[in-house]
Design a protein around this motif. Structure first.
Motif, PDB file in Angstrom:
ATOM      1  N   ILE A 199       0.840  -1.202   0.000  1.00 27.54           N
ATOM      2  CA  ILE A 199       0.000   0.000   0.000  1.00 27.54           C
ATOM      3  C   ILE A 199       0.875   1.251   0.000  1.00 27.54           C
ATOM      4  N   ARG A 200       1.980   1.220   0.741  1.00 27.40           N
ATOM      5  CA  ARG A 200       2.912   2.356   0.715  1.00 27.40           C
ATOM      6  C   ARG A 200       3.407   2.605  -0.705  1.00 27.40           C
ATOM      7  N   GLY A 201       3.738   1.517  -1.411  1.00 24.23           N
ATOM      8  CA  GLY A 201       4.191   1.660  -2.790  1.00 24.23           C
ATOM      9  C   GLY A 201       3.110   2.230  -3.690  1.00 24.23           C
ATOM     10  N   MET A 202       1.862   1.841  -3.455  1.00 29.26           N
ATOM     11  CA  MET A 202       0.745   2.358  -4.250  1.00 29.26           C
ATOM     12  C   MET A 202       0.539   3.853  -4.012  1.00 29.26           C
ATOM     13  N   ILE A 203       0.770   4.287  -2.769  1.00 32.69           N
ATOM     14  CA  ILE A 203       0.646   5.716  -2.455  1.00 32.69           C
ATOM     15  C   ILE A 203       1.813   6.490  -3.046  1.00 32.69           C
ATOM     16  N   MET A 204       3.023   5.956  -2.884  1.00 32.26           N
ATOM     17  CA  MET A 204       4.213   6.643  -3.369  1.00 32.26           C
ATOM     18  C   MET A 204       4.190   6.807  -4.883  1.00 32.26           C
ATOM     19  N   SER A 205       3.705   5.762  -5.584  1.00 38.49           N
ATOM     20  CA  SER A 205       3.662   5.799  -7.053  1.00 38.49           C
ATOM     21  C   SER A 205       2.443   6.560  -7.566  1.00 38.49           C
ATOM     22  N   ARG A 206       1.562   6.958  -6.634  1.00 39.00           N
ATOM     23  CA  ARG A 206       0.331   7.676  -6.952  1.00 39.00           C
ATOM     24  C   ARG A 206      -0.668   6.821  -7.722  1.00 39.00           C
ATOM     25  N   GLU A 207      -0.522   5.498  -7.611  1.00 41.10           N
ATOM     26  CA  GLU A 207      -1.597   4.626  -8.059  1.00 41.10           C
ATOM     27  C   GLU A 207      -2.832   4.923  -7.201  1.00 41.10           C
ATOM     28  N   LEU A 208      -2.551   5.180  -5.914  1.00 37.44           N
ATOM     29  CA  LEU A 208      -3.575   5.719  -5.013  1.00 37.44           C
ATOM     30  C   LEU A 208      -3.259   7.195  -4.827  1.00 37.44           C
TER      31      LEU A 208
ATOM     32  N   GLN B  64      25.084   7.259  -7.595  1.00 37.83           N
ATOM     33  CA  GLN B  64      25.328   6.538  -8.845  1.00 37.83           C
ATOM     34  C   GLN B  64      24.119   5.676  -9.220  1.00 37.83           C
ATOM     35  N   GLU B  65      23.538   5.019  -8.214  1.00 38.37           N
ATOM     36  CA  GLU B  65      22.356   4.199  -8.485  1.00 38.37           C
ATOM     37  C   GLU B  65      21.208   5.063  -8.998  1.00 38.37           C
ATOM     38  N   MET B  66      21.039   6.255  -8.416  1.00 40.75           N
ATOM     39  CA  MET B  66      19.980   7.148  -8.860  1.00 40.75           C
ATOM     40  C   MET B  66      20.216   7.642 -10.283  1.00 40.75           C
ATOM     41  N   ASP B  67      21.477   7.864 -10.649  1.00 39.37           N
ATOM     42  CA  ASP B  67      21.794   8.239 -12.031  1.00 39.37           C
ATOM     43  C   ASP B  67      21.319   7.153 -12.996  1.00 39.37           C
ATOM     44  N   GLU B  68      21.601   5.905 -12.651  1.00 43.11           N
ATOM     45  CA  GLU B  68      21.230   4.784 -13.511  1.00 43.11           C
ATOM     46  C   GLU B  68      19.708   4.612 -13.572  1.00 43.11           C
ATOM     47  N   ILE B  69      19.066   4.761 -12.425  1.00 38.26           N
ATOM     48  CA  ILE B  69      17.602   4.631 -12.379  1.00 38.26           C
ATOM     49  C   ILE B  69      16.939   5.753 -13.178  1.00 38.26           C
ATOM     50  N   SER B  70      17.505   6.943 -13.094  1.00 35.94           N
ATOM     51  CA  SER B  70      16.944   8.086 -13.815  1.00 35.94           C
ATOM     52  C   SER B  70      16.918   7.824 -15.312  1.00 35.94           C
ATOM     53  N   GLU B  71      17.945   7.178 -15.805  1.00 41.28           N
ATOM     54  CA  GLU B  71      18.016   6.850 -17.234  1.00 41.28           C
ATOM     55  C   GLU B  71      16.874   5.916 -17.634  1.00 41.28           C
ATOM     56  N   SER B  72      16.530   4.981 -16.748  1.00 41.79           N
ATOM     57  CA  SER B  72      15.478   4.011 -17.059  1.00 41.79           C
ATOM     58  C   SER B  72      14.088   4.547 -16.750  1.00 41.79           C
ATOM     59  N   GLU B  73      14.043   5.710 -16.072  1.00 40.45           N
ATOM     60  CA  GLU B  73      12.792   6.365 -15.695  1.00 40.45           C
ATOM     61  C   GLU B  73      11.899   5.492 -14.817  1.00 40.45           C
ATOM     62  N   ASN B  74      12.534   4.699 -13.946  1.00 44.13           N
ATOM     63  CA  ASN B  74      11.791   3.958 -12.932  1.00 44.13           C
ATOM     64  C   ASN B  74      11.586   4.912 -11.759  1.00 44.13           C
ATOM     65  N   LEU B  75      10.516   5.690 -11.812  1.00 46.88           N
ATOM     66  CA  LEU B  75      10.349   6.795 -10.866  1.00 46.88           C
ATOM     67  C   LEU B  75      10.069   6.324  -9.451  1.00 46.88           C
ATOM     68  N   LEU B  76       9.383   5.197  -9.305  1.00 48.26           N
ATOM     69  CA  LEU B  76       9.141   4.678  -7.963  1.00 48.26           C
ATOM     70  C   LEU B  76      10.464   4.311  -7.293  1.00 48.26           C
TER      71      LEU B  76
ATOM     72  N   VAL C 298       4.488  10.910   5.119  1.00 49.57           N
ATOM     73  CA  VAL C 298       3.206  11.550   4.802  1.00 49.57           C
ATOM     74  C   VAL C 298       3.259  12.358   3.514  1.00 49.57           C
ATOM     75  N   SER C 299       4.458  12.755   3.082  1.00 46.60           N
ATOM     76  CA  SER C 299       4.570  13.581   1.871  1.00 46.60           C
ATOM     77  C   SER C 299       5.139  12.818   0.678  1.00 46.60           C
ATOM     78  N   ASP C 300       5.283  11.494   0.811  1.00 43.91           N
ATOM     79  CA  ASP C 300       5.902  10.697  -0.255  1.00 43.91           C
ATOM     80  C   ASP C 300       5.216  10.848  -1.601  1.00 43.91           C
ATOM     81  N   SER C 301       3.889  10.816  -1.618  1.00 42.24           N
ATOM     82  CA  SER C 301       3.201  10.848  -2.911  1.00 42.24           C
ATOM     83  C   SER C 301       3.378  12.192  -3.603  1.00 42.24           C
ATOM     84  N   TYR C 302       3.586  13.245  -2.838  1.00 47.03           N
ATOM     85  CA  TYR C 302       3.806  14.566  -3.427  1.00 47.03           C
ATOM     86  C   TYR C 302       5.251  14.707  -3.904  1.00 47.03           C
ATOM     87  N   ARG C 303       6.173  14.124  -3.156  1.00 42.00           N
ATOM     88  CA  ARG C 303       7.580  14.233  -3.534  1.00 42.00           C
ATOM     89  C   ARG C 303       7.844  13.571  -4.884  1.00 42.00           C
ATOM     90  N   SER C 304       7.172  12.447  -5.106  1.00 43.95           N
ATOM     91  CA  SER C 304       7.399  11.722  -6.351  1.00 43.95           C
ATOM     92  C   SER C 304       6.890  12.478  -7.575  1.00 43.95           C
TER      93      SER C 304
END
Length: 226
Positions: A24-33, A121-133, A165-171
Motif C-alpha cells: 500500500i505504501r508503494g501504491m501511495i508513493m507511485s500515486r496509483e492511489l 550513482q544508483e539514482m543516475d542509472e535509475i533516472s536513465e530508465s525512468e523507474n520513478l518509484l 506523509v509527503s511521499d506521494s507529493y515528492r514523487s
C-alpha cells in the motif's frame, strides 16, 4: 480505486501485514492511489490474495503515520495536503534535520561517503530508465543514510513520519528529467559538504535542496498535480 497492474511480483515477507503495508505504501508513493482517493479493502484483498485482517492492521498503521485519513461510514482515504500544509511539513523537517545534520557532520567517515556516492550513482542509472518509484525510494535511502549518522533516534522517528506523509507529493516532480538532474547536482553538493565535515555548509546545502523541492512541488500542484 482503478485496478492496475502491480509494480512487480508480490512477495510475502515474515508476516502478511508487513507485506500489505509495503504494497500500500508503494501504491501511495507511485500515486496509483492518489491524495484524497478512497481505499477499498475488498479490492486490495483480492489483488494481494490475503484476508481482510492484515489489510485492516496495515491501514491502522498508515493512519497513525498520517498517510491515510479515516472517516466513520466513509472509510480510509489517502491524506490530501494543501500547499500550505506541505510547506509546514517541510519546515518541520528543516528544524529537525538541521540539528541532526550538525551532529552527522562531526561523525562523517569514509563508510558514509561511500554509501552516499553509491546511492547517487544508483539514482543516475535509475533516472536513465525512468523507474520513478525506485528513484523515489533510493532518494529516501540517501537522506536516511545521512540522517541516521546523527545518532538521534527520537528525532529520526519523527523525521521518518514527516517523509512518509509527503511521499506521494515528492514523487510528483521526479517525473521531469530536469528536476531529477537538479536533485542529483544538489545531492553531490551535499556530499561535498560531508567530505569537508563542515556542519553549517551541510545544513545550508540541505536547506537549498529542500527549498527547491517545495518550489517544484508548488509548480506541479498548481498545474493540477494534486
Amino acid at each position: 480505486m482503478e485496478p492496475a497492474e502491480p509494480q512487480g511480483a508480490f512477495k510475502k515477507p515474515q508476516t502478511a501485514q508487513h507485506a500489505v503495508l509495503a504494497e500500500i505504501r508503494g501504491m501511495i508513493m507511485s500515486r496509483e492511489l492518489k491524495p484524497g482517493e478512497r481505499l477499498r479493502p475488498g479490492e486490495i484483498s483480492e489483488r494481494l490474495e490475503v484476508s481482510r485482517l492484515p489489510i485492516r492492521e496495515a491501514l491502522k498503521v498508515l493512519e497513525a503515520e498520517g498517510q491515510l485519513t479515516y472517516q466513520p461510514h466513509h472509510g480510509y482515504r489517502v491524506t490530501k495536503f494543501s500547499m500550505s500544509e506541505l510547506s509546514e511539513i517541510y519546515r518541520m523537517r528543516q528544524l529537525l534535520e538541521s540539528e541532526m545534520l550538525r551532529s552527522t557532520a562531526s561523525q562523517v567517515d569514509e563508510s558514509l561517503i561511500e554509501r552516499l556516492e553509491d546511492l547517487i550513482q544508483e539514482m543516475d542509472e535509475i533516472s536513465e530508465s525512468e523507474n520513478l518509484l525506485r528513484f523515489t525510494e533510493v532518494n529516501r535511502e540517501f537522506h536516511m543514510a545521512l540522517l541516521e549518522y546523527a545518532g538521534m533516534p527520537q528525532f529520526m522517528r519523527v523525521v521518518k513520519t514527516l517523509w512518509q506523509v509527503s511521499d506521494s507529493y515528492r514523487s510528483l516532480f521526479f517525473n521531469k528529467p530536469a528536476s531529477r538532474r537538479r536533485v542529483q547536482e544538489e545531492h553531490r553538493r551535499i556530499v561535498e559538504a560531508c567530505k569537508a565535515r563542515e556542519a553549517e555548509a551541510l545544513v545550508s546545502a540541505m536547506n537549498e535542496h529542500r527549498s527547491n523541492a517545495i518550489v517544484d512541488m508548488a509548480v506541479v500542484i498548481g498545474d493540477g498535480g494534486s
